[in-house]
Design a protein around this motif. Structure first.
Motif, short mmCIF file in Angstrom:
data_model
loop_
_atom_site.label_atom_id
_atom_site.label_comp_id
_atom_site.label_asym_id
_atom_site.label_seq_id
_atom_site.Cartn_x
_atom_site.Cartn_y
_atom_site.Cartn_z
N VAL A 45 0.87 -1.18 0.00
CA VAL A 45 0.00 0.00 0.00
C VAL A 45 0.91 1.23 0.00
O VAL A 45 1.81 1.32 0.84
CB VAL A 45 -0.91 0.02 1.25
CG1 VAL A 45 -1.80 1.25 1.25
CG2 VAL A 45 -1.75 -1.26 1.31
N PRO A 46 0.73 2.15 -0.95
CA PRO A 46 1.58 3.35 -0.96
C PRO A 46 1.55 4.03 0.41
O PRO A 46 0.49 4.28 0.98
CB PRO A 46 0.95 4.24 -2.03
CG PRO A 46 0.22 3.28 -2.92
CD PRO A 46 -0.27 2.17 -2.02
N THR A 47 2.76 4.29 0.93
CA THR A 47 2.90 4.83 2.29
C THR A 47 3.89 5.98 2.27
O THR A 47 4.98 5.86 1.70
CB THR A 47 3.39 3.72 3.24
OG1 THR A 47 2.47 2.62 3.17
CG2 THR A 47 3.49 4.21 4.66
N ASP A 68 1.96 -0.14 4.81
CA ASP A 68 0.56 -0.48 5.01
C ASP A 68 -0.35 0.75 4.94
O ASP A 68 -1.46 0.73 5.42
CB ASP A 68 0.37 -1.24 6.33
CG ASP A 68 0.58 -0.38 7.57
OD1 ASP A 68 0.89 0.83 7.44
OD2 ASP A 68 0.42 -0.91 8.69
N GLY A 69 0.18 1.81 4.34
CA GLY A 69 -0.60 3.04 4.22
C GLY A 69 -0.38 3.98 5.38
O GLY A 69 -0.68 5.16 5.29
N LYS A 97 -3.24 -5.07 2.05
CA LYS A 97 -4.05 -4.73 3.23
C LYS A 97 -3.43 -3.54 3.92
O LYS A 97 -2.23 -3.49 4.17
CB LYS A 97 -4.13 -5.91 4.22
CG LYS A 97 -4.99 -7.03 3.72
CD LYS A 97 -6.44 -6.58 3.65
CE LYS A 97 -7.34 -7.66 3.12
NZ LYS A 97 -8.71 -7.23 3.02
N ASP A 98 -4.27 -2.56 4.24
CA ASP A 98 -3.74 -1.38 4.90
C ASP A 98 -3.73 -1.56 6.42
O ASP A 98 -4.13 -2.59 6.95
CB ASP A 98 -4.50 -0.11 4.48
CG ASP A 98 -5.93 -0.07 4.96
OD1 ASP A 98 -6.29 -0.73 5.95
OD2 ASP A 98 -6.72 0.67 4.33
N HIS A 99 -3.26 -0.53 7.10
CA HIS A 99 -3.03 -0.55 8.54
C HIS A 99 -4.25 -1.01 9.33
O HIS A 99 -4.12 -1.80 10.27
CB HIS A 99 -2.60 0.86 8.97
CG HIS A 99 -2.03 0.96 10.34
ND1 HIS A 99 -0.77 0.48 10.65
CD2 HIS A 99 -2.53 1.47 11.48
CE1 HIS A 99 -0.53 0.71 11.92
NE2 HIS A 99 -1.58 1.31 12.45
N MET A 100 -5.40 -0.53 8.97
CA MET A 100 -6.63 -0.91 9.67
C MET A 100 -7.31 -2.11 9.01
O MET A 100 -8.05 -2.84 9.65
CB MET A 100 -7.60 0.28 9.73
CG MET A 100 -7.08 1.46 10.52
SD MET A 100 -6.74 1.06 12.25
CE MET A 100 -8.38 0.85 12.87
N ILE A 102 -6.21 -4.96 8.05
CA ILE A 102 -5.90 -6.31 8.53
C ILE A 102 -6.76 -6.68 9.73
O ILE A 102 -6.97 -7.86 10.00
CB ILE A 102 -4.40 -6.50 8.86
CG1 ILE A 102 -3.97 -5.71 10.07
CG2 ILE A 102 -3.53 -6.20 7.67
CD1 ILE A 102 -2.62 -6.16 10.62
N LEU A 103 -7.30 -5.69 10.42
CA LEU A 103 -8.11 -5.98 11.61
C LEU A 103 -9.42 -6.67 11.28
O LEU A 103 -10.02 -7.32 12.13
CB LEU A 103 -8.39 -4.70 12.40
CG LEU A 103 -7.16 -3.99 12.94
CD1 LEU A 103 -7.55 -2.68 13.61
CD2 LEU A 103 -6.39 -4.88 13.89
N SER A 104 -9.86 -6.55 10.04
CA SER A 104 -11.11 -7.22 9.64
C SER A 104 -10.87 -8.30 8.59
O SER A 104 -11.82 -8.87 8.06
CB SER A 104 -12.12 -6.19 9.12
OG SER A 104 -11.58 -5.51 8.01
N ASP A 105 -9.60 -8.59 8.31
CA ASP A 105 -9.27 -9.62 7.34
C ASP A 105 -9.52 -11.00 7.95
O ASP A 105 -9.04 -11.31 9.05
CB ASP A 105 -7.79 -9.49 6.93
CG ASP A 105 -7.43 -10.43 5.82
OD1 ASP A 105 -7.24 -11.63 6.11
OD2 ASP A 105 -7.32 -9.98 4.67
N LYS A 106 -10.29 -11.82 7.26
CA LYS A 106 -10.66 -13.14 7.79
C LYS A 106 -9.45 -14.02 8.06
O LYS A 106 -9.43 -14.79 9.02
CB LYS A 106 -11.64 -13.84 6.85
CG LYS A 106 -12.99 -13.19 6.83
CD LYS A 106 -13.96 -13.89 5.90
CE LYS A 106 -15.28 -13.12 5.92
NZ LYS A 106 -16.28 -13.72 5.07
#
Length: 121
Positions: A45-47, A68-69, A97-100, A102-106
């Motif tokens: 993710v471009p950061t 991760d952004g 997957k960005d910083h937030m 991954i928190l909802s990635d299954k």
């Protein structure tokens, strides 16, 4: 190090300068914690990695790179250095997957659930 102190002094930011002086050596020399580590992060993710100012009154040029952004990939990989100190380090990278995100990635949620519900070997 001297450049940061000069910057904070030039900005008339004595509190920031004091915090920097107190913490600069502590963060870079953190010892391995002596427990298994799990480093989970996104990538691809471009950061924003930095800003370049041609002058103080000009708009900065943004320097972008992988991450991760929010956090650059180089920083996300920091926990790996503790492998050399004998720690067990498990890394999971979630492309795009960005910083937030991954928190909802299954896959992340399954990994964490398995981690906390599987008895130690």
């Amino acid at each position: 190090a001297a450049d940061f102190e000069k910057l904070f002094n030039d900005l008339n930011a004595p509190i920031t300068s004091a915090i920097y002086k107190t913490t600069r050596g502590k963060i870079s020399s953190l010892a391995a914690p002596g427990i298994p580590l799990y480093c989970l992060h996104g990538s691809g993710v471009p950061t924003e990695h930095g800003l370049v100012y041609a002058s103080f009154d000009a708009e900065p040029t943004k320097i972008s790179g992988d991450g991760d952004g929010t956090v650059p990939l180089e920083s996300l990989k920091e926990c790996i250095k503790w492998q050399a100190a004998g720690n067990t380090v498990t890394t999971r990278v979630y492309p795009e997957k960005d910083h937030m995100g991954i928190l909802s990635d299954k896959r992340v949620l399954k990994f964490l659930l398995d981690l906390v519900t599987t008895p130690p070997k």
